[in-house]
Design a protein around this motif. Structure first.
Motif, PDB file in Angstrom:
ATOM      1  N   LEU A  75      -2.801   7.032  42.975  1.00 21.36           N
ATOM      2  CA  LEU A  75      -2.815   5.589  42.717  1.00 21.36           C
ATOM      3  C   LEU A  75      -4.039   5.126  41.929  1.00 21.36           C
ATOM      4  CD1 LEU A  75      -1.626   4.225  46.196  1.00 21.36           C
ATOM      5  CD2 LEU A  75      -0.238   4.729  44.176  1.00 21.36           C
ATOM      6  N   ALA A  76      -4.854   6.073  41.492  1.00 24.14           N
ATOM      7  CA  ALA A  76      -6.130   5.720  40.862  1.00 24.14           C
ATOM      8  C   ALA A  76      -5.974   4.746  39.698  1.00 24.14           C
ATOM      9  CB  ALA A  76      -6.844   6.982  40.398  1.00 24.14           C
ATOM     10  N   ASP A  77      -4.926   4.905  38.900  1.00 29.07           N
ATOM     11  CA  ASP A  77      -4.742   4.054  37.719  1.00 29.07           C
ATOM     12  C   ASP A  77      -3.912   2.804  38.002  1.00 29.07           C
ATOM     13  OD1 ASP A  77      -6.187   5.860  36.157  1.00 29.07           O
ATOM     14  OD2 ASP A  77      -4.384   7.042  35.703  1.00 29.07           O
ATOM     15  N   SER A  78      -3.470   2.654  39.241  1.00 31.16           N
ATOM     16  CA  SER A  78      -2.584   1.529  39.572  1.00 31.16           C
ATOM     17  C   SER A  78      -3.307   0.367  40.240  1.00 31.16           C
ATOM     18  CB  SER A  78      -1.463   2.013  40.509  1.00 31.16           C
ATOM     19  OG  SER A  78      -0.686   3.016  39.893  1.00 31.16           O
ATOM     20  N   LEU A  79      -4.531   0.594  40.694  1.00 28.32           N
ATOM     21  CA  LEU A  79      -5.217  -0.412  41.496  1.00 28.32           C
ATOM     22  C   LEU A  79      -5.903  -1.465  40.632  1.00 28.32           C
ATOM     23  CD1 LEU A  79      -6.863   1.940  44.154  1.00 28.32           C
ATOM     24  CD2 LEU A  79      -4.630   0.798  44.260  1.00 28.32           C
ATOM     25  N   ILE A  80      -5.704  -2.733  40.985  1.00 27.53           N
ATOM     26  CA  ILE A  80      -6.468  -3.824  40.377  1.00 27.53           C
ATOM     27  C   ILE A  80      -7.168  -4.578  41.498  1.00 27.53           C
ATOM     28  CG2 ILE A  80      -5.029  -4.073  38.334  1.00 27.53           C
ATOM     29  CD1 ILE A  80      -3.725  -6.505  39.665  1.00 27.53           C
ATOM     30  N   MET A  81      -8.396  -4.980  41.242  1.00 27.02           N
ATOM     31  CA  MET A  81      -9.220  -5.519  42.317  1.00 27.02           C
ATOM     32  C   MET A  81      -9.614  -6.967  42.078  1.00 27.02           C
ATOM     33  SD  MET A  81     -11.687  -2.284  43.143  1.00 27.02           S
ATOM     34  CE  MET A  81     -10.966  -0.641  43.317  1.00 27.02           C
ATOM     35  N   GLY A  82      -9.482  -7.757  43.131  1.00 22.37           N
ATOM     36  CA  GLY A  82     -10.006  -9.110  43.131  1.00 22.37           C
ATOM     37  C   GLY A  82     -11.358  -9.118  43.820  1.00 22.37           C
ATOM     38  N   GLU A  83     -12.115 -10.163  43.594  1.00 20.06           N
ATOM     39  CA  GLU A  83     -13.429 -10.246  44.240  1.00 20.06           C
ATOM     40  C   GLU A  83     -13.293 -10.347  45.748  1.00 20.06           C
ATOM     41  OE1 GLU A  83     -16.781 -13.626  44.595  1.00 20.06           O
ATOM     42  OE2 GLU A  83     -16.510 -12.852  42.567  1.00 20.06           O
ATOM     43  N   ASN A  84     -12.231 -11.021  46.199  1.00 18.62           N
ATOM     44  CA  ASN A  84     -12.014 -11.180  47.632  1.00 18.62           C
ATOM     45  C   ASN A  84     -10.519 -11.115  47.918  1.00 18.62           C
ATOM     46  OD1 ASN A  84     -10.931 -13.881  47.161  1.00 18.62           O
ATOM     47  ND2 ASN A  84     -13.062 -14.521  46.857  1.00 18.62           N
ATOM     48  N   ILE A  85     -10.174 -11.257  49.183  1.00 11.14           N
ATOM     49  CA  ILE A  85      -8.776 -11.106  49.583  1.00 11.14           C
ATOM     50  C   ILE A  85      -7.902 -12.240  49.049  1.00 11.14           C
ATOM     51  CG2 ILE A  85      -8.901 -12.331  51.793  1.00 11.14           C
ATOM     52  CD1 ILE A  85      -7.227  -8.899  51.252  1.00 11.14           C
ATOM     53  N   SER A  86      -8.484 -13.402  48.798  1.00  6.28           N
ATOM     54  CA  SER A  86      -7.713 -14.507  48.216  1.00  6.28           C
ATOM     55  C   SER A  86      -7.274 -14.176  46.796  1.00  6.28           C
ATOM     56  CB  SER A  86      -8.543 -15.797  48.217  1.00  6.28           C
ATOM     57  OG  SER A  86      -8.734 -16.264  49.525  1.00  6.28           O
ATOM     58  N   GLN A  87      -8.153 -13.545  46.024  1.00  5.05           N
ATOM     59  CA  GLN A  87      -7.783 -13.161  44.665  1.00  5.05           C
ATOM     60  C   GLN A  87      -6.735 -12.054  44.675  1.00  5.05           C
ATOM     61  OE1 GLN A  87     -11.153 -12.331  42.187  1.00  5.05           O
ATOM     62  NE2 GLN A  87     -11.922 -14.422  42.285  1.00  5.05           N
ATOM     63  N   ALA A  88      -6.851 -11.124  45.627  1.00  7.19           N
ATOM     64  CA  ALA A  88      -5.828 -10.081  45.747  1.00  7.19           C
ATOM     65  C   ALA A  88      -4.469 -10.711  46.042  1.00  7.19           C
ATOM     66  CB  ALA A  88      -6.215  -9.095  46.844  1.00  7.19           C
ATOM     67  N   TYR A  89      -4.461 -11.684  46.937  1.00 10.52           N
ATOM     68  CA  TYR A  89      -3.217 -12.400  47.252  1.00 10.52           C
ATOM     69  C   TYR A  89      -2.659 -13.101  46.010  1.00 10.52           C
ATOM     70  CZ  TYR A  89      -0.213 -16.133  49.015  1.00 10.52           C
ATOM     71  OH  TYR A  89       0.837 -16.996  49.209  1.00 10.52           O
ATOM     72  N   GLN A  90      -3.525 -13.741  45.240  1.00  7.12           N
ATOM     73  CA  GLN A  90      -3.079 -14.464  44.053  1.00  7.12           C
ATOM     74  C   GLN A  90      -2.472 -13.532  43.011  1.00  7.12           C
ATOM     75  OE1 GLN A  90      -2.695 -17.666  43.394  1.00  7.12           O
ATOM     76  NE2 GLN A  90      -3.360 -18.137  45.486  1.00  7.12           N
ATOM     77  N   PHE A  91      -3.027 -12.333  42.873  1.00  3.84           N
ATOM     78  CA  PHE A  91      -2.455 -11.360  41.939  1.00  3.84           C
ATOM     79  C   PHE A  91      -0.977 -11.118  42.254  1.00  3.84           C
ATOM     80  CE2 PHE A  91      -6.811  -9.311  41.104  1.00  3.84           C
ATOM     81  CZ  PHE A  91      -6.927  -9.904  39.862  1.00  3.84           C
ATOM     82  N   VAL A  92      -0.666 -10.990  43.538  1.00  9.77           N
ATOM     83  CA  VAL A  92       0.710 -10.699  43.941  1.00  9.77           C
ATOM     84  C   VAL A  92       1.565 -11.962  43.909  1.00  9.77           C
ATOM     85  CG1 VAL A  92       2.174  -9.672  45.723  1.00  9.77           C
ATOM     86  CG2 VAL A  92      -0.163  -8.834  45.403  1.00  9.77           C
ATOM     87  N   ALA A  93       1.033 -13.053  44.415  1.00 11.77           N
ATOM     88  CA  ALA A  93       1.803 -14.299  44.486  1.00 11.77           C
ATOM     89  C   ALA A  93       2.220 -14.795  43.109  1.00 11.77           C
ATOM     90  CB  ALA A  93       0.988 -15.366  45.211  1.00 11.77           C
ATOM     91  N   THR A  94       1.389 -14.528  42.094  1.00  7.91           N
ATOM     92  CA  THR A  94       1.691 -14.993  40.736  1.00  7.91           C
ATOM     93  C   THR A  94       2.454 -13.963  39.909  1.00  7.91           C
ATOM     94  OG1 THR A  94      -0.479 -14.203  39.978  1.00  7.91           O
ATOM     95  CG2 THR A  94      -0.322 -16.509  40.679  1.00  7.91           C
ATOM     96  N   GLY A  95       2.738 -12.794  40.496  1.00  5.86           N
ATOM     97  CA  GLY A  95       3.504 -11.783  39.790  1.00  5.86           C
ATOM     98  C   GLY A  95       2.693 -10.864  38.905  1.00  5.86           C
ATOM     99  N   ASN A  96       1.370 -10.990  38.928  1.00  6.20           N
ATOM    100  CA  ASN A  96       0.542 -10.098  38.122  1.00  6.20           C
ATOM    101  C   ASN A  96       0.474  -8.688  38.702  1.00  6.20           C
ATOM    102  OD1 ASN A  96      -0.513 -11.805  35.912  1.00  6.20           O
ATOM    103  ND2 ASN A  96      -1.313 -13.025  37.601  1.00  6.20           N
ATOM    104  N   ALA A  97       0.814  -8.568  39.966  1.00  9.17           N
ATOM    105  CA  ALA A  97       0.943  -7.255  40.609  1.00  9.17           C
ATOM    106  C   ALA A  97       2.138  -7.344  41.551  1.00  9.17           C
ATOM    107  CB  ALA A  97      -0.322  -6.898  41.383  1.00  9.17           C
ATOM    108  N   PRO A  98       3.051  -6.376  41.506  1.00  8.00           N
ATOM    109  CA  PRO A  98       4.218  -6.443  42.393  1.00  8.00           C
ATOM    110  C   PRO A  98       3.884  -6.193  43.856  1.00  8.00           C
ATOM    111  CG  PRO A  98       4.277  -4.449  41.060  1.00  8.00           C
ATOM    112  CD  PRO A  98       3.141  -5.278  40.537  1.00  8.00           C
ATOM    113  N   LEU A  99       2.771  -5.501  44.107  1.00 10.55           N
ATOM    114  CA  LEU A  99       2.359  -5.177  45.472  1.00 10.55           C
ATOM    115  C   LEU A  99       0.865  -5.423  45.629  1.00 10.55           C
ATOM    116  CD1 LEU A  99       4.048  -1.727  46.268  1.00 10.55           C
ATOM    117  CD2 LEU A  99       4.511  -3.883  47.452  1.00 10.55           C
ATOM    118  N   GLY A 100       0.456  -5.668  46.863  1.00  9.31           N
ATOM    119  CA  GLY A 100      -0.972  -5.810  47.106  1.00  9.31           C
ATOM    120  C   GLY A 100      -1.287  -5.762  48.587  1.00  9.31           C
ATOM    121  N   PHE A 101      -2.531  -5.407  48.870  1.00 13.80           N
ATOM    122  CA  PHE A 101      -3.019  -5.414  50.246  1.00 13.80           C
ATOM    123  C   PHE A 101      -3.659  -6.769  50.526  1.00 13.80           C
ATOM    124  CE2 PHE A 101      -2.895  -0.851  49.365  1.00 13.80           C
ATOM    125  CZ  PHE A 101      -2.367  -0.343  50.544  1.00 13.80           C
TER     126      PHE A 101
END
Length: 251
Positions: free
Chosen positions: A155-181
């Motif tokens: 998964l090394a090339d698949s991970l995108i990181m937000g500064e915090n968990i809210s940004q990680a959530y936004q990546f998924v909620a807005t469709g910029n990432a299909p999955l997220g923790f």
């Protein structure tokens, strides 16, 4: 005469009550934003004090407090940072208390999907969002889960990181990432995922996400009262309703 005395007491109470009230600025880990807002609403119904909440990553808050940021209390997503502040003389060591244990969810905004560990490798090259492990304890937990599943290299090339968990959530909620923790508190209530679809990551796949609070300004009555409120039954009911636990969290 009695009427005059009563009037004086009412006037005195009216003048003294505002003086007894205080205001506090509280730094809160991003995963705890929804519970914190509900807790403050309940707290302010019971107390004369006012609480201003500021949300962000625990690591950023730690650095800001070191640099003199005007916070009166800190609700971190881990133990390390508030403990370090206490050791550095920037927080009251005797106020350090656990307030929650968080749960991690692998989440998609798409409803009615079956999500599990296999979803990480069935993502067909899609991105997987997580909070930066260097800044956010939930990101560190996600990284540990990936490592313990033996998927770090894959998964090394698949991970995108937000500064915090809210940004990680936004990546998924807005469709910029299909999955997220994300944190369970962001997508569910009472332990049930209510938004999209998700997999509650087994607790044995990562270190416990024990979250601690600490007082930064000892003379601030509002901050002291709020941290004390967090330990009470009404606060715990609210905290539990967002999927957190408290068992074995005390230092």
């Amino acid at each position: 005469m009695i009427t005059r005395i009563l009037s004086l007491w009412i006037l005195l109470a009216w003048c003294v009550a505002p003086a007894l009230a205080d205001e506090a600025r509280v730094a809160v880990a991003a995963n705890f934003s929804s519970p914190a807002e509900m807790l403050v609403e309940q707290f302010e119904l019971l107390q004369p004090h006012e609480i201003e909440l500021v949300f962000g990553s625990s690591a950023r808050f730690y650095a800001q407090v070191q640099n003199g940021a005007p916070f009166d209390a800190f609700l971190s997503a881990d133990l390390e940072k508030p403990q370090l502040l206490a050791e550095e003389g920037l927080a009251a060591a005797d106020s350090l208390r656990a307030y929650a244990i968080g749960r991690l969810v692998l989440w998609t905004a798409e409803p009615s999907l079956e999500i599990g560990s296999e979803s990480l490798t069935a993502n067909a090259g899609g991105k997987i969002a997580l909070a930066n492990p260097r800044l956010a304890p939930y990101g560190l937990a996600a990284r540990e889960a990936i490592d313990n599943l033996g998927l770090d290299d894959q998964l090394a090339d698949s991970l995108i990181m937000g500064e915090n968990i809210s940004q990680a959530y936004q990546f998924v909620a807005t469709g910029n990432a299909p999955l997220g923790f994300v944190a369970l508190s962001q997508v569910g209530r009472n332990g049930v995922i209510e938004q999209g679809s998700g997999w509650l990551v087994p607790a044995e796949l990562h270190s416990p996400i024990r979250q601690y609070a600490v007082l930064l300004t000892e003379e601030n009555a509002a901050a002291s009262a709020f941290l004390e409120f967090l330990r009470g039954p009404e606060a715990r009911r609210i905290i539990y309703s967002f999927g957190y636990t408290m068992d074995a969290a005390e230092p």
